[in-house]
Design a protein around this motif. Structure first.
Motif, PDB file in Angstrom:
ATOM      1  N   GLU A  34      -0.931 -14.470 -18.194  1.00 26.56           N
ATOM      2  CA  GLU A  34      -1.469 -13.955 -16.941  1.00 26.56           C
ATOM      3  C   GLU A  34      -0.506 -14.279 -15.801  1.00 26.56           C
ATOM      4  OE1 GLU A  34      -5.267 -15.920 -16.886  1.00 26.56           O
ATOM      5  OE2 GLU A  34      -6.155 -14.394 -18.180  1.00 26.56           O
ATOM      6  N   VAL A  35      -0.624 -13.527 -14.697  1.00 25.31           N
ATOM      7  CA  VAL A  35       0.311 -13.629 -13.573  1.00 25.31           C
ATOM      8  C   VAL A  35      -0.457 -14.002 -12.309  1.00 25.31           C
ATOM      9  CG1 VAL A  35       1.986 -12.353 -12.186  1.00 25.31           C
ATOM     10  CG2 VAL A  35       1.771 -11.865 -14.640  1.00 25.31           C
ATOM     11  N   TRP A  36      -0.013 -15.052 -11.628  1.00 23.86           N
ATOM     12  CA  TRP A  36      -0.605 -15.486 -10.363  1.00 23.86           C
ATOM     13  C   TRP A  36      -0.061 -14.606  -9.250  1.00 23.86           C
ATOM     14  CZ3 TRP A  36       1.048 -17.384  -5.646  1.00 23.86           C
ATOM     15  CH2 TRP A  36       0.112 -18.080  -4.879  1.00 23.86           C
ATOM     16  N   ALA A  37      -0.922 -14.179  -8.319  1.00 15.92           N
ATOM     17  CA  ALA A  37      -0.487 -13.328  -7.209  1.00 15.92           C
ATOM     18  C   ALA A  37      -1.087 -13.814  -5.896  1.00 15.92           C
ATOM     19  CB  ALA A  37      -0.910 -11.881  -7.459  1.00 15.92           C
ATOM     20  N   HIS A  38      -0.280 -13.789  -4.840  1.00 11.21           N
ATOM     21  CA  HIS A  38      -0.702 -14.170  -3.494  1.00 11.21           C
ATOM     22  C   HIS A  38      -0.840 -12.902  -2.651  1.00 11.21           C
ATOM     23  CE1 HIS A  38      -0.248 -16.035   0.566  1.00 11.21           C
ATOM     24  NE2 HIS A  38      -0.992 -16.967  -0.027  1.00 11.21           N
ATOM     25  N   PHE A  39      -1.746 -12.902  -1.688  1.00 16.59           N
ATOM     26  CA  PHE A  39      -1.968 -11.713  -0.862  1.00 16.59           C
ATOM     27  C   PHE A  39      -0.697 -11.267  -0.135  1.00 16.59           C
ATOM     28  CE2 PHE A  39      -2.372 -14.780   2.519  1.00 16.59           C
ATOM     29  CZ  PHE A  39      -1.942 -14.106   3.648  1.00 16.59           C
ATOM     30  N   SER A  40       0.201 -12.192   0.167  1.00 20.55           N
ATOM     31  CA  SER A  40       1.400 -11.855   0.940  1.00 20.55           C
ATOM     32  C   SER A  40       2.370 -10.944   0.192  1.00 20.55           C
ATOM     33  CB  SER A  40       2.126 -13.133   1.374  1.00 20.55           C
ATOM     34  OG  SER A  40       2.593 -13.844   0.238  1.00 20.55           O
ATOM     35  N   VAL A  41       2.229 -10.808  -1.123  1.00 18.33           N
ATOM     36  CA  VAL A  41       3.140  -9.943  -1.889  1.00 18.33           C
ATOM     37  C   VAL A  41       2.548  -8.555  -2.141  1.00 18.33           C
ATOM     38  CG1 VAL A  41       4.308 -11.908  -2.960  1.00 18.33           C
ATOM     39  CG2 VAL A  41       2.421 -10.777  -4.176  1.00 18.33           C
ATOM     40  N   ILE A  42       1.366  -8.278  -1.610  1.00 18.09           N
ATOM     41  CA  ILE A  42       0.740  -6.969  -1.776  1.00 18.09           C
ATOM     42  C   ILE A  42       1.362  -5.998  -0.781  1.00 18.09           C
ATOM     43  CG2 ILE A  42      -1.407  -5.638  -1.656  1.00 18.09           C
ATOM     44  CD1 ILE A  42      -2.898  -8.270  -2.282  1.00 18.09           C
ATOM     45  N   GLU A  43       1.878  -4.886  -1.288  1.00 11.85           N
ATOM     46  CA  GLU A  43       2.486  -3.856  -0.445  1.00 11.85           C
ATOM     47  C   GLU A  43       1.387  -2.890   0.006  1.00 11.85           C
ATOM     48  OE1 GLU A  43       5.742  -3.413   0.566  1.00 11.85           O
ATOM     49  OE2 GLU A  43       6.115  -5.398  -0.281  1.00 11.85           O
ATOM     50  N   ALA A  44       0.784  -3.176   1.155  1.00  7.73           N
ATOM     51  CA  ALA A  44      -0.296  -2.353   1.687  1.00  7.73           C
ATOM     52  C   ALA A  44      -0.388  -2.563   3.189  1.00  7.73           C
ATOM     53  CB  ALA A  44      -1.622  -2.720   1.028  1.00  7.73           C
ATOM     54  N   GLU A  45      -0.978  -1.604   3.855  1.00 14.57           N
ATOM     55  CA  GLU A  45      -1.208  -1.696   5.298  1.00 14.57           C
ATOM     56  C   GLU A  45      -2.491  -2.477   5.555  1.00 14.57           C
ATOM     57  OE1 GLU A  45       0.721  -0.423   7.806  1.00 14.57           O
ATOM     58  OE2 GLU A  45       2.178   0.171   6.291  1.00 14.57           O
ATOM     59  N   GLY A  46      -2.558  -3.154   6.687  1.00 14.49           N
ATOM     60  CA  GLY A  46      -3.776  -3.834   7.092  1.00 14.49           C
ATOM     61  C   GLY A  46      -4.098  -5.048   6.237  1.00 14.49           C
ATOM     62  N   PHE A  47      -5.385  -5.309   6.091  1.00 17.82           N
ATOM     63  CA  PHE A  47      -5.854  -6.461   5.322  1.00 17.82           C
ATOM     64  C   PHE A  47      -5.502  -6.255   3.853  1.00 17.82           C
ATOM     65  CE2 PHE A  47      -9.147  -8.967   3.136  1.00 17.82           C
ATOM     66  CZ  PHE A  47      -8.907 -10.193   3.730  1.00 17.82           C
ATOM     67  N   ARG A  48      -4.779  -7.192   3.276  1.00 16.07           N
ATOM     68  CA  ARG A  48      -4.289  -7.049   1.906  1.00 16.07           C
ATOM     69  C   ARG A  48      -5.151  -7.852   0.942  1.00 16.07           C
ATOM     70  NH1 ARG A  48       1.798  -8.565   3.057  1.00 16.07           N
ATOM     71  NH2 ARG A  48       0.818  -9.709   4.727  1.00 16.07           N
ATOM     72  N   GLU A  49      -5.858  -7.126   0.079  1.00 18.09           N
ATOM     73  CA  GLU A  49      -6.619  -7.768  -0.973  1.00 18.09           C
ATOM     74  C   GLU A  49      -6.753  -6.807  -2.146  1.00 18.09           C
ATOM     75  OE1 GLU A  49     -10.766  -8.726  -0.421  1.00 18.09           O
ATOM     76  OE2 GLU A  49     -11.083  -6.942   0.773  1.00 18.09           O
ATOM     77  N   ALA A  63       7.739 -18.418 -13.504  1.00 20.31           N
ATOM     78  CA  ALA A  63       7.687 -19.570 -12.598  1.00 20.31           C
ATOM     79  C   ALA A  63       6.358 -20.280 -12.791  1.00 20.31           C
ATOM     80  CB  ALA A  63       7.827 -19.107 -11.151  1.00 20.31           C
ATOM     81  N   GLU A  64       6.353 -21.564 -12.636  1.00 16.07           N
ATOM     82  CA  GLU A  64       5.116 -22.338 -12.723  1.00 16.07           C
ATOM     83  C   GLU A  64       4.386 -22.265 -11.381  1.00 16.07           C
ATOM     84  OE1 GLU A  64       3.819 -23.838 -15.462  1.00 16.07           O
ATOM     85  OE2 GLU A  64       5.503 -23.009 -16.587  1.00 16.07           O
ATOM     86  N   GLN A  65       3.188 -21.717 -11.397  1.00  8.35           N
ATOM     87  CA  GLN A  65       2.352 -21.627 -10.192  1.00  8.35           C
ATOM     88  C   GLN A  65       0.953 -22.015 -10.610  1.00  8.35           C
ATOM     89  OE1 GLN A  65       3.307 -20.667  -6.903  1.00  8.35           O
ATOM     90  NE2 GLN A  65       1.311 -21.551  -6.495  1.00  8.35           N
ATOM     91  N   ASP A  66       0.482 -23.166 -10.161  1.00  3.91           N
ATOM     92  CA  ASP A  66      -0.778 -23.733 -10.620  1.00  3.91           C
ATOM     93  C   ASP A  66      -0.700 -23.828 -12.144  1.00  3.91           C
ATOM     94  OD1 ASP A  66      -1.628 -23.958  -7.987  1.00  3.91           O
ATOM     95  OD2 ASP A  66      -2.518 -21.969  -7.979  1.00  3.91           O
ATOM     96  N   GLN A  67      -1.651 -23.288 -12.884  1.00  3.42           N
ATOM     97  CA  GLN A  67      -1.557 -23.367 -14.338  1.00  3.42           C
ATOM     98  C   GLN A  67      -0.957 -22.097 -14.949  1.00  3.42           C
ATOM     99  OE1 GLN A  67      -4.498 -23.013 -12.709  1.00  3.42           O
ATOM    100  NE2 GLN A  67      -5.927 -21.788 -13.897  1.00  3.42           N
ATOM    101  N   TYR A  68      -0.406 -21.206 -14.147  1.00  8.36           N
ATOM    102  CA  TYR A  68       0.146 -19.935 -14.616  1.00  8.36           C
ATOM    103  C   TYR A  68       1.656 -20.035 -14.816  1.00  8.36           C
ATOM    104  CZ  TYR A  68      -4.435 -18.456 -13.199  1.00  8.36           C
ATOM    105  OH  TYR A  68      -5.787 -18.364 -13.078  1.00  8.36           O
ATOM    106  N   ARG A  69       2.177 -19.290 -15.804  1.00  4.37           N
ATOM    107  CA  ARG A  69       3.608 -19.311 -16.115  1.00  4.37           C
ATOM    108  C   ARG A  69       4.381 -18.180 -15.459  1.00  4.37           C
ATOM    109  NH1 ARG A  69       2.863 -20.588 -22.440  1.00  4.37           N
ATOM    110  NH2 ARG A  69       2.285 -22.764 -22.182  1.00  4.37           N
ATOM    111  N   TRP A  70       3.658 -17.255 -14.819  1.00  4.60           N
ATOM    112  CA  TRP A  70       4.277 -16.120 -14.139  1.00  4.60           C
ATOM    113  C   TRP A  70       3.723 -16.016 -12.730  1.00  4.60           C
ATOM    114  CZ3 TRP A  70       8.010 -12.934 -16.262  1.00  4.60           C
ATOM    115  CH2 TRP A  70       8.252 -13.101 -17.626  1.00  4.60           C
ATOM    116  N   ARG A  71       4.575 -15.563 -11.802  1.00  2.00           N
ATOM    117  CA  ARG A  71       4.170 -15.369 -10.404  1.00  2.00           C
ATOM    118  C   ARG A  71       4.609 -13.972  -9.977  1.00  2.00           C
ATOM    119  NH1 ARG A  71       6.408 -19.902  -7.413  1.00  2.00           N
ATOM    120  NH2 ARG A  71       8.394 -18.929  -7.894  1.00  2.00           N
ATOM    121  N   ALA A  72       3.695 -13.235  -9.339  1.00  2.00           N
ATOM    122  CA  ALA A  72       4.012 -11.889  -8.850  1.00  2.00           C
ATOM    123  C   ALA A  72       4.960 -11.974  -7.665  1.00  2.00           C
ATOM    124  CB  ALA A  72       2.736 -11.161  -8.450  1.00  2.00           C
ATOM    125  N   LEU A  73       5.947 -11.076  -7.650  1.00  2.00           N
ATOM    126  CA  LEU A  73       6.891 -10.984  -6.530  1.00  2.00           C
ATOM    127  C   LEU A  73       6.500  -9.868  -5.578  1.00  2.00           C
ATOM    128  CD1 LEU A  73      10.199 -11.338  -8.540  1.00  2.00           C
ATOM    129  CD2 LEU A  73       9.102 -13.064  -7.102  1.00  2.00           C
TER     130      LEU A  73
END
Length: 103
Positions: A34-49, A63-73
């Motif tokens: 599974e891949v960890w994702a942060h709202f800041s990497v979402i390509e969208a206008e306005g509120f990103r969720e 990349a290690e992010q919390d217990q995940y081995r992948w991180r979204a760019l």
């Protein structure tokens, strides 16, 4: 493990999204984990969720992010909105200010 690089783009889905905390988990059949994702990497206008079950395109790095081995760019909520940032014209925002003095 598949031979992947951070420039690869994957088709996937949102497994869970925590709007109040601004992060979630994505999955793709092309990746082993599974891949960890942060709202800041979402390509969208306005509120990103995102919402659970939503189809997305994304790029990721190992990349290690919390217990995940992948991180979204970068995450594109709709397949038609995929555009690499180096192809964009201009900044991601603009601003202007006009000041008029009374005399």
């Amino acid at each position: 493990m598949p031979d992947t690089t951070s420039g690869d783009v994957y088709t996937g889905r949102v497994l869970e999204w925590h709007s109040e905390e601004g992060w979630g988990v994505l999955a793709s059949d092309a990746l082993p984990d599974e891949v960890w994702a942060h709202f800041s990497v979402i390509e969208a206008e306005g509120f990103r969720e995102l919402t659970a079950g939503q189809a997305v395109l994304f790029s990721a790095e190992r990349a290690e992010q919390d217990q995940y081995r992948w991180r979204a760019l970068c995450v594109w909520p709709e397949a038609g909105s995929h555009r690499r940032s180096e192809e964009e014209d201009g900044p991601g925002y603009s601003s202007g200010l006009d000041i008029t003095f009374d005399s």
